[in-house]
Design a protein around this motif. Structure first.
Motif, PDB file in Angstrom:
ATOM      1  N   THR A   4       8.616  -2.393   2.093  1.00 52.20           N
ATOM      2  CA  THR A   4       8.380  -1.232   1.240  1.00 52.20           C
ATOM      3  C   THR A   4       8.253  -0.006   2.118  1.00 52.20           C
ATOM      4  OG1 THR A   4       7.201  -2.629  -0.344  1.00 52.20           O
ATOM      5  CG2 THR A   4       6.844  -0.255  -0.499  1.00 52.20           C
ATOM      6  N   ALA A   5       8.964   1.064   1.759  1.00 54.60           N
ATOM      7  CA  ALA A   5       8.864   2.310   2.515  1.00 54.60           C
ATOM      8  C   ALA A   5       7.428   2.813   2.431  1.00 54.60           C
ATOM      9  CB  ALA A   5       9.825   3.342   1.958  1.00 54.60           C
ATOM     10  N   TYR A   6       6.875   3.179   3.566  1.00 53.39           N
ATOM     11  CA  TYR A   6       5.486   3.642   3.636  1.00 53.39           C
ATOM     12  C   TYR A   6       5.427   5.126   3.981  1.00 53.39           C
ATOM     13  CZ  TYR A   6       0.564   3.642   5.056  1.00 53.39           C
ATOM     14  OH  TYR A   6      -0.768   3.918   5.190  1.00 53.39           O
ATOM     15  N   THR A   7       6.074   5.509   5.062  1.00 53.81           N
ATOM     16  CA  THR A   7       6.142   6.927   5.435  1.00 53.81           C
ATOM     17  C   THR A   7       7.581   7.254   5.807  1.00 53.81           C
ATOM     18  OG1 THR A   7       5.718   6.530   7.794  1.00 53.81           O
ATOM     19  CG2 THR A   7       3.788   6.898   6.374  1.00 53.81           C
ATOM     20  N   TYR A   8       7.929   8.546   5.712  1.00 51.16           N
ATOM     21  CA  TYR A   8       9.265   8.991   6.088  1.00 51.16           C
ATOM     22  C   TYR A   8       9.211  10.474   6.430  1.00 51.16           C
ATOM     23  CZ  TYR A   8      14.110  10.448   5.751  1.00 51.16           C
ATOM     24  OH  TYR A   8      15.329  11.005   6.014  1.00 51.16           O
ATOM     25  N   ASP A   9       9.773  10.836   7.570  1.00 54.74           N
ATOM     26  CA  ASP A   9       9.873  12.231   7.988  1.00 54.74           C
ATOM     27  C   ASP A   9      11.339  12.642   7.861  1.00 54.74           C
ATOM     28  OD1 ASP A   9      10.215  14.639   9.376  1.00 54.74           O
ATOM     29  OD2 ASP A   9       8.796  14.096  10.937  1.00 54.74           O
ATOM     30  N   PRO A  10      11.657  13.547   6.901  1.00 59.61           N
ATOM     31  CA  PRO A  10      13.051  13.923   6.684  1.00 59.61           C
ATOM     32  C   PRO A  10      13.674  14.696   7.844  1.00 59.61           C
ATOM     33  CG  PRO A  10      11.612  15.252   5.308  1.00 59.61           C
ATOM     34  CD  PRO A  10      10.749  14.214   5.965  1.00 59.61           C
ATOM     35  N   VAL A  11      12.868  15.241   8.725  1.00 61.59           N
ATOM     36  CA  VAL A  11      13.400  15.987   9.873  1.00 61.59           C
ATOM     37  C   VAL A  11      13.878  15.026  10.966  1.00 61.59           C
ATOM     38  CG1 VAL A  11      12.852  17.638  11.694  1.00 61.59           C
ATOM     39  CG2 VAL A  11      11.992  18.009   9.369  1.00 61.59           C
ATOM     40  N   THR A  12      13.051  14.043  11.308  1.00 62.65           N
ATOM     41  CA  THR A  12      13.388  13.109  12.389  1.00 62.65           C
ATOM     42  C   THR A  12      14.028  11.815  11.889  1.00 62.65           C
ATOM     43  OG1 THR A  12      11.220  12.030  12.327  1.00 62.65           O
ATOM     44  CG2 THR A  12      11.459  13.962  13.780  1.00 62.65           C
ATOM     45  N   HIS A  13      13.994  11.600  10.561  1.00 62.75           N
ATOM     46  CA  HIS A  13      14.499  10.367   9.937  1.00 62.75           C
ATOM     47  C   HIS A  13      13.741   9.140  10.416  1.00 62.75           C
ATOM     48  CE1 HIS A  13      18.681  12.174   8.841  1.00 62.75           C
ATOM     49  NE2 HIS A  13      17.666  12.844   8.327  1.00 62.75           N
ATOM     50  N   VAL A  17       7.671   1.197   7.538  1.00 62.82           N
ATOM     51  CA  VAL A  17       7.751   0.339   6.361  1.00 62.82           C
ATOM     52  C   VAL A  17       6.579  -0.627   6.417  1.00 62.82           C
ATOM     53  CG1 VAL A  17      10.268   0.493   6.159  1.00 62.82           C
ATOM     54  CG2 VAL A  17       9.259  -1.356   7.494  1.00 62.82           C
ATOM     55  N   LEU A  18       6.231  -1.166   5.266  1.00 63.14           N
ATOM     56  CA  LEU A  18       5.203  -2.201   5.197  1.00 63.14           C
ATOM     57  C   LEU A  18       5.882  -3.517   4.870  1.00 63.14           C
ATOM     58  CD1 LEU A  18       2.357  -0.478   3.141  1.00 63.14           C
ATOM     59  CD2 LEU A  18       2.462  -0.850   5.605  1.00 63.14           C
ATOM     60  N   LEU A  19       5.642  -4.511   5.701  1.00 61.37           N
ATOM     61  CA  LEU A  19       6.126  -5.854   5.394  1.00 61.37           C
ATOM     62  C   LEU A  19       5.325  -6.393   4.221  1.00 61.37           C
ATOM     63  CD1 LEU A  19       6.500  -7.345   8.987  1.00 61.37           C
ATOM     64  CD2 LEU A  19       8.182  -6.090   7.618  1.00 61.37           C
ATOM     65  N   ASP A  20       5.775  -7.476   3.622  1.00 59.86           N
ATOM     66  CA  ASP A  20       5.086  -8.030   2.457  1.00 59.86           C
ATOM     67  C   ASP A  20       3.655  -8.470   2.756  1.00 59.86           C
ATOM     68  OD1 ASP A  20       7.263  -7.486   0.876  1.00 59.86           O
ATOM     69  OD2 ASP A  20       8.060  -9.518   0.954  1.00 59.86           O
ATOM     70  N   ASP A  21       3.351  -8.730   4.027  1.00 56.81           N
ATOM     71  CA  ASP A  21       1.977  -9.108   4.379  1.00 56.81           C
ATOM     72  C   ASP A  21       1.115  -7.882   4.708  1.00 56.81           C
ATOM     73  OD1 ASP A  21       2.799  -8.315   6.910  1.00 56.81           O
ATOM     74  OD2 ASP A  21       2.468 -10.269   7.855  1.00 56.81           O
ATOM     75  N   GLY A  22       1.696  -6.674   4.538  1.00 59.04           N
ATOM     76  CA  GLY A  22       0.941  -5.439   4.776  1.00 59.04           C
ATOM     77  C   GLY A  22       1.061  -4.887   6.182  1.00 59.04           C
ATOM     78  N   THR A  23       1.808  -5.539   7.037  1.00 59.95           N
ATOM     79  CA  THR A  23       1.976  -5.083   8.420  1.00 59.95           C
ATOM     80  C   THR A  23       2.887  -3.857   8.466  1.00 59.95           C
ATOM     81  OG1 THR A  23       1.780  -7.351   9.215  1.00 59.95           O
ATOM     82  CG2 THR A  23       2.757  -5.743  10.726  1.00 59.95           C
ATOM     83  N   PRO A  24       2.412  -2.741   9.045  1.00 50.64           N
ATOM     84  CA  PRO A  24       3.284  -1.580   9.189  1.00 50.64           C
ATOM     85  C   PRO A  24       4.210  -1.760  10.389  1.00 50.64           C
ATOM     86  CG  PRO A  24       1.093  -1.054   9.994  1.00 50.64           C
ATOM     87  CD  PRO A  24       1.035  -2.460   9.466  1.00 50.64           C
ATOM     88  N   LEU A  40      14.376   8.842   1.829  1.00 48.42           N
ATOM     89  CA  LEU A  40      13.586   7.658   1.513  1.00 48.42           C
ATOM     90  C   LEU A  40      12.260   8.122   0.941  1.00 48.42           C
ATOM     91  CD1 LEU A  40      13.824   4.575   1.861  1.00 48.42           C
ATOM     92  CD2 LEU A  40      12.699   4.825   4.061  1.00 48.42           C
ATOM     93  N   ARG A  41      11.847   7.515  -0.152  1.00 50.18           N
ATOM     94  CA  ARG A  41      10.573   7.865  -0.779  1.00 50.18           C
ATOM     95  C   ARG A  41       9.567   6.733  -0.580  1.00 50.18           C
ATOM     96  NH1 ARG A  41      14.295   9.332  -4.902  1.00 50.18           N
ATOM     97  NH2 ARG A  41      13.894   7.288  -5.764  1.00 50.18           N
ATOM     98  N   PRO A  42       8.325   7.069  -0.272  1.00 51.35           N
ATOM     99  CA  PRO A  42       7.296   6.024  -0.158  1.00 51.35           C
ATOM    100  C   PRO A  42       7.255   5.179  -1.429  1.00 51.35           C
ATOM    101  CG  PRO A  42       6.452   8.091   0.671  1.00 51.35           C
ATOM    102  CD  PRO A  42       7.787   8.394   0.034  1.00 51.35           C
ATOM    103  N   GLY A  43       7.165   3.891  -1.250  1.00 41.71           N
ATOM    104  CA  GLY A  43       7.126   2.965  -2.371  1.00 41.71           C
ATOM    105  C   GLY A  43       8.470   2.340  -2.696  1.00 41.71           C
ATOM    106  N   GLN A  44       9.559   2.900  -2.157  1.00 37.91           N
ATOM    107  CA  GLN A  44      10.868   2.308  -2.396  1.00 37.91           C
ATOM    108  C   GLN A  44      10.970   0.958  -1.706  1.00 37.91           C
ATOM    109  OE1 GLN A  44      13.543   5.564  -1.137  1.00 37.91           O
ATOM    110  NE2 GLN A  44      14.686   5.079  -2.988  1.00 37.91           N
ATOM    111  N   ARG A  45      11.604   0.040  -2.373  1.00 36.37           N
ATOM    112  CA  ARG A  45      11.858  -1.275  -1.788  1.00 36.37           C
ATOM    113  C   ARG A  45      13.108  -1.153  -0.918  1.00 36.37           C
ATOM    114  NH1 ARG A  45       8.590  -5.260  -0.583  1.00 36.37           N
ATOM    115  NH2 ARG A  45       9.533  -7.263  -0.942  1.00 36.37           N
ATOM    116  N   VAL A  46      13.031  -1.641   0.305  1.00 40.19           N
ATOM    117  CA  VAL A  46      14.149  -1.537   1.237  1.00 40.19           C
ATOM    118  C   VAL A  46      14.443  -2.896   1.863  1.00 40.19           C
ATOM    119  CG1 VAL A  46      13.800   0.899   1.782  1.00 40.19           C
ATOM    120  CG2 VAL A  46      12.625  -0.836   3.134  1.00 40.19           C
ATOM    121  N   ARG A  47      15.659  -3.000   2.389  1.00 36.76           N
ATOM    122  CA  ARG A  47      16.039  -4.155   3.185  1.00 36.76           C
ATOM    123  C   ARG A  47      16.060  -3.688   4.623  1.00 36.76           C
ATOM    124  NH1 ARG A  47      20.277  -6.457   5.651  1.00 36.76           N
ATOM    125  NH2 ARG A  47      21.739  -4.820   5.066  1.00 36.76           N
TER     126      ARG A  47
END
Length: 67
Positions: A4-13, A17-24, A40-47
């Motif tokens: 799951t997307a957790y943080t994203y900086d649009p300037v640096t890209h 992400v948070l793994l399913d066990d909560g590990t960033p 990318l928006r926080p909360g989006q599901r990603v691969r």
């Protein structure tokens, strides 16, 4: 692997992400750019694809999760 997307900086890209066990897990601009995404928006599901393990785990590719 899915995450799951957790943080994203649009300037640096870069962000985290948070793994399913909560590990960033951080990702850098090249990992984001490799997936062809524009934002990318926080909360989006990603691969993600990763390399390494433990403290050396890093994201090498971020794309949107499709079913």
């Amino acid at each position: 692997m899915q995450a799951t997307a957790y943080t994203y900086d649009p300037v640096t890209h870069s962000g985290q992400v948070l793994l399913d066990d909560g590990t960033p897990v951080p990702f850098d601009g090249p990992a984001f750019d490799a997936g062809g995404l524009r934002l990318l928006r926080p909360g989006q599901r990603v691969r993600i694809e990763t390399a390494g393990s433990g403290d050396d785990l890093r994201v090498t590719l971020v794309t949107l999760q499709t079913f």
